[in-house]
Design a protein around this motif. Structure first.
Motif, PDB file in Angstrom:
ATOM      1  N   ASN A   1      33.840  47.891  25.246  1.00 11.76           N
ATOM      2  CA  ASN A   1      35.115  47.896  24.535  1.00 11.76           C
ATOM      3  C   ASN A   1      36.172  47.233  25.413  1.00 11.76           C
ATOM      4  OD1 ASN A   1      36.256  49.847  26.351  1.00 11.76           O
ATOM      5  ND2 ASN A   1      35.224  51.470  25.221  1.00 11.76           N
ATOM      6  N   VAL A   2      37.338  47.012  24.835  1.00  9.12           N
ATOM      7  CA  VAL A   2      38.361  46.236  25.542  1.00  9.12           C
ATOM      8  C   VAL A   2      38.792  46.922  26.831  1.00  9.12           C
ATOM      9  CG1 VAL A   2      40.706  45.330  25.374  1.00  9.12           C
ATOM     10  CG2 VAL A   2      39.178  45.155  23.427  1.00  9.12           C
ATOM     11  N   ALA A   3      38.990  48.239  26.792  1.00  2.27           N
ATOM     12  CA  ALA A   3      39.458  48.954  27.980  1.00  2.27           C
ATOM     13  C   ALA A   3      38.451  48.842  29.119  1.00  2.27           C
ATOM     14  CB  ALA A   3      39.731  50.415  27.627  1.00  2.27           C
ATOM     15  N   GLN A   4      37.156  49.053  28.818  1.00  2.00           N
ATOM     16  CA  GLN A   4      36.135  48.950  29.863  1.00  2.00           C
ATOM     17  C   GLN A   4      36.033  47.525  30.390  1.00  2.00           C
ATOM     18  OE1 GLN A   4      32.813  50.446  27.599  1.00  2.00           O
ATOM     19  NE2 GLN A   4      33.039  52.515  28.420  1.00  2.00           N
TER      20      GLN A   4
ATOM     21  N   ALA B   1      34.562  33.357  24.502  1.00  2.00           N
ATOM     22  CA  ALA B   1      33.149  33.674  24.663  1.00  2.00           C
ATOM     23  C   ALA B   1      32.921  35.040  25.305  1.00  2.00           C
ATOM     24  CB  ALA B   1      32.469  32.589  25.504  1.00  2.00           C
ATOM     25  N   ALA B   2      33.965  35.843  25.475  1.00  2.00           N
ATOM     26  CA  ALA B   2      33.826  37.144  26.129  1.00  2.00           C
ATOM     27  C   ALA B   2      32.957  38.074  25.296  1.00  2.00           C
ATOM     28  CB  ALA B   2      35.200  37.767  26.357  1.00  2.00           C
ATOM     29  N   ASP B   3      32.053  38.786  25.974  1.00  2.00           N
ATOM     30  CA  ASP B   3      31.165  39.739  25.308  1.00  2.00           C
ATOM     31  C   ASP B   3      31.855  41.099  25.278  1.00  2.00           C
ATOM     32  OD1 ASP B   3      28.970  40.753  24.041  1.00  2.00           O
ATOM     33  OD2 ASP B   3      27.736  40.928  25.853  1.00  2.00           O
ATOM     34  N   VAL B   4      32.839  41.238  24.385  1.00  2.00           N
ATOM     35  CA  VAL B   4      33.656  42.437  24.341  1.00  2.00           C
ATOM     36  C   VAL B   4      33.941  42.787  22.885  1.00  2.00           C
ATOM     37  CG1 VAL B   4      35.729  41.007  24.603  1.00  2.00           C
ATOM     38  CG2 VAL B   4      35.855  43.452  25.061  1.00  2.00           C
TER      39      VAL B   4
ATOM     40  N   ALA C   1      39.050  46.713  32.608  1.00  2.00           N
ATOM     41  CA  ALA C   1      38.956  47.390  33.910  1.00  2.00           C
ATOM     42  C   ALA C   1      37.916  46.713  34.795  1.00  2.00           C
ATOM     43  CB  ALA C   1      38.603  48.864  33.696  1.00  2.00           C
ATOM     44  N   ARG C   2      36.793  46.306  34.228  1.00  2.00           N
ATOM     45  CA  ARG C   2      35.762  45.647  35.028  1.00  2.00           C
ATOM     46  C   ARG C   2      36.239  44.292  35.532  1.00  2.00           C
ATOM     47  NH1 ARG C   2      31.799  42.141  33.831  1.00  2.00           N
ATOM     48  NH2 ARG C   2      32.186  42.335  31.586  1.00  2.00           N
ATOM     49  N   ARG C   3      36.976  43.530  34.699  1.00  2.00           N
ATOM     50  CA  ARG C   3      37.475  42.238  35.137  1.00  2.00           C
ATOM     51  C   ARG C   3      38.548  42.405  36.228  1.00  2.00           C
ATOM     52  NH1 ARG C   3      34.039  39.143  34.963  1.00  2.00           N
ATOM     53  NH2 ARG C   3      35.457  37.355  35.075  1.00  2.00           N
ATOM     54  N   ARG C   4      39.359  43.467  36.146  1.00  2.00           N
ATOM     55  CA  ARG C   4      40.348  43.719  37.205  1.00  2.00           C
ATOM     56  C   ARG C   4      39.639  43.995  38.514  1.00  2.00           C
ATOM     57  NH1 ARG C   4      44.598  48.080  35.150  1.00  2.00           N
ATOM     58  NH2 ARG C   4      45.422  47.629  37.245  1.00  2.00           N
ATOM     59  N   TRP C   5      38.536  44.742  38.446  1.00  2.00           N
ATOM     60  CA  TRP C   5      37.796  45.070  39.682  1.00  2.00           C
ATOM     61  C   TRP C   5      37.093  43.836  40.236  1.00  2.00           C
ATOM     62  CZ3 TRP C   5      32.487  44.833  40.582  1.00  2.00           C
ATOM     63  CH2 TRP C   5      32.060  45.379  41.798  1.00  2.00           C
TER      64      TRP C   5
ATOM     65  N   LEU D   1      42.392  41.726  40.865  1.00  2.00           N
ATOM     66  CA  LEU D   1      43.734  41.404  40.408  1.00  2.00           C
ATOM     67  C   LEU D   1      44.187  42.442  39.396  1.00  2.00           C
ATOM     68  CD1 LEU D   1      43.392  37.534  39.842  1.00  2.00           C
ATOM     69  CD2 LEU D   1      44.582  38.673  41.742  1.00  2.00           C
ATOM     70  N   ALA D   2      45.483  42.734  39.394  1.00  2.00           N
ATOM     71  CA  ALA D   2      46.001  43.684  38.405  1.00  2.00           C
ATOM     72  C   ALA D   2      45.957  43.081  37.006  1.00  2.00           C
ATOM     73  CB  ALA D   2      47.438  44.078  38.773  1.00  2.00           C
ATOM     74  N   VAL D   3      46.151  41.767  36.928  1.00  2.00           N
ATOM     75  CA  VAL D   3      46.077  41.049  35.643  1.00  2.00           C
ATOM     76  C   VAL D   3      45.081  39.907  35.824  1.00  2.00           C
ATOM     77  CG1 VAL D   3      47.341  39.793  33.864  1.00  2.00           C
ATOM     78  CG2 VAL D   3      48.474  41.639  35.138  1.00  2.00           C
ATOM     79  N   PRO D   4      43.809  40.113  35.483  1.00  2.00           N
ATOM     80  CA  PRO D   4      42.795  39.068  35.732  1.00  2.00           C
ATOM     81  C   PRO D   4      43.031  37.791  34.937  1.00  2.00           C
ATOM     82  CG  PRO D   4      41.895  40.877  34.435  1.00  2.00           C
ATOM     83  CD  PRO D   4      43.232  41.331  34.907  1.00  2.00           C
ATOM     84  N   TYR D   5      43.591  37.903  33.730  1.00  3.12           N
ATOM     85  CA  TYR D   5      43.893  36.725  32.916  1.00  3.12           C
ATOM     86  C   TYR D   5      45.354  36.812  32.479  1.00  3.12           C
ATOM     87  CZ  TYR D   5      38.798  36.513  32.586  1.00  3.12           C
ATOM     88  OH  TYR D   5      37.464  36.483  32.870  1.00  3.12           O
TER      89      TYR D   5
END
Length: 355
Positions: free
Chosen positions: A4-7, A57-60, A10-14, A18-22
């Motif tokens: 889901n979007v939240a998960q 193309a994000a798998d989300v 959070a994974r992209r931030r980790w 970065l606090a804002v990955p995109y």
């Protein structure tokens, strides 16, 4: 694994630390071609993430809300591929699409035994010849010069077993073409009536008489979809002394059951096709699967020695190396098309046709 979007956020931030990955607007150019999806996306439904922060193309799993208020979950790729072959605005929402085209539910029929020919009886059919206790297909074959074995031989391998037990002519099966064209589906009645491969039938109207790679006037070509295409044709005709009466090009492989393609503008002297693309009234044209269709059409033209110049109206992005971005048909756009023709065939050749 789809998240889901939240998960996913959070994974992209980790992973990026970065606090804002995109950043907001990173993927704006990719999403602006889909104004309907921009309206359907709401950050408050997706953990505060903005659509331009999500790669196409994000798998989300993303939550969407259509104009009718239906909420549903789909990945960006699933949502961008929804229009398919339909032009209804409801195609962007699975709930609206189901309500617009409800599926018929057929109940199973009881076993009614078999005919003398060994094929199952159809309790829904009223037999017109009580003295001949054979199935309808066997009696229908008596009125043709074809036997059941010959009929079965026309079908693809996957359909032959079911066809050998068929008792009517209304069922649809998959058939193969003797000329090697792609397999097609048709009812048994259409095959018995001689209406077989659609590619062969469509080619008899003109494409079969034209060499591969040649331009010609086709009666099957559709009318212009908007007033912009004739206007662009007029502006090109004012600048080039070329024949713009042709509306089709013979290709080597079938394109939607036709051995011809219909560009908006055909310039036989330069062997260049000009297309005018917009997203249309409901944002369905030339995006998603239809963009793939445009690319396939361009490949077929290039395979027979032609080149394609597409005038892509914003927010559509260029597809080929010679495409022209525009917002409407103007003299400046016509000049840019001529410049693209010069890049393709050479300025000296194009200048020879200038008025």
């Amino acid at each position: 694994m789809t998240e889901n979007v939240a998960q996913w956020w959070a994974r992209r931030r980790w992973s990026k630390a970065l606090a804002v990955p995109y950043a907001v607007g990173t993927y704006r150019a990719d999403w602006q071609r889909y104004p309907v999806l921009v309206r359907q996306f709401h950050p408050e439904l997706n953990a505060g993430v903005v659509l331009s922060q999500i790669p196409p193309a994000a798998d989300v799993y993303v939550q969407w809300e259509c104009d009718a208020g239906h909420r549903f979950i789909a990945t960006p790729q699933e949502q961008r591929s929804r229009p398919g072959g339909t032009r209804r605005r409801s195609a962007w929402c699975p709930w609206c699409a189901e309500l617009a085209a409800p599926c018929r539910i057929r109940t199973s029929e009881p076993d009614a035994g078999v005919h003398l020919c060994g094929h199952a009886r159809d309790p829904r059919r009223i037999e017109s010849d009580p003295d001949d206790d054979r199935c309808y297909l066997c009696r229908r074959l008596d009125r043709t010069a074809m036997s059941r074995e010959e009929l079965v031989a026309l079908a693809t391998l996957a359909s032959r077993v079911a066809l050998s037990h068929e008792n009517g002519t209304a069922a649809r099966y998959s058939w193969q073409c003797a000329e090697g064209h792609p397999a097609y589906t048709a009812t048994v009645e259409r095959i018995l009536a001689g209406r077989r491969c659609p590619v062969c039938r469509n080619a008899r109207g003109g494409a079969a008489r034209v060499p591969v790679g040649e331009a010609f006037r086709s009666e099957r070509a559709p009318r212009p979809a908007s007033a912009a295409e004739p206007e662009l044709r007029r502006r090109i005709a004012e600048r080039l002394a070329v024949d713009l009466e042709c509306n089709a090009v013979r290709v080597a492989r079938p394109f939607y059951n036709h051995l011809e393609v219909w560009p908006d503008i055909v310039i036989p002297e330069l062997r260049v096709a000009v297309e005018y693309d917009t997203i249309g009234r409901h944002g369905l044209e030339h995006v998603g699967p239809r963009e793939d269709s445009d690319r396939r059409k361009d490949r077929l033209l290039r395979a027979v020695g032609w080149e394609v110049v597409r005038v892509r109206c914003r927010p559509l992005l260029p597809l080929g190396p010679y495409d022209v971005e525009a917002s409407s048909v103007t003299d400046a756009v016509a000049e840019r098309v001529l410049s693209a023709l010069g890049e393709i065939r050479g300025d000296l050749i194009v200048d020879a046709y200038r008025r």
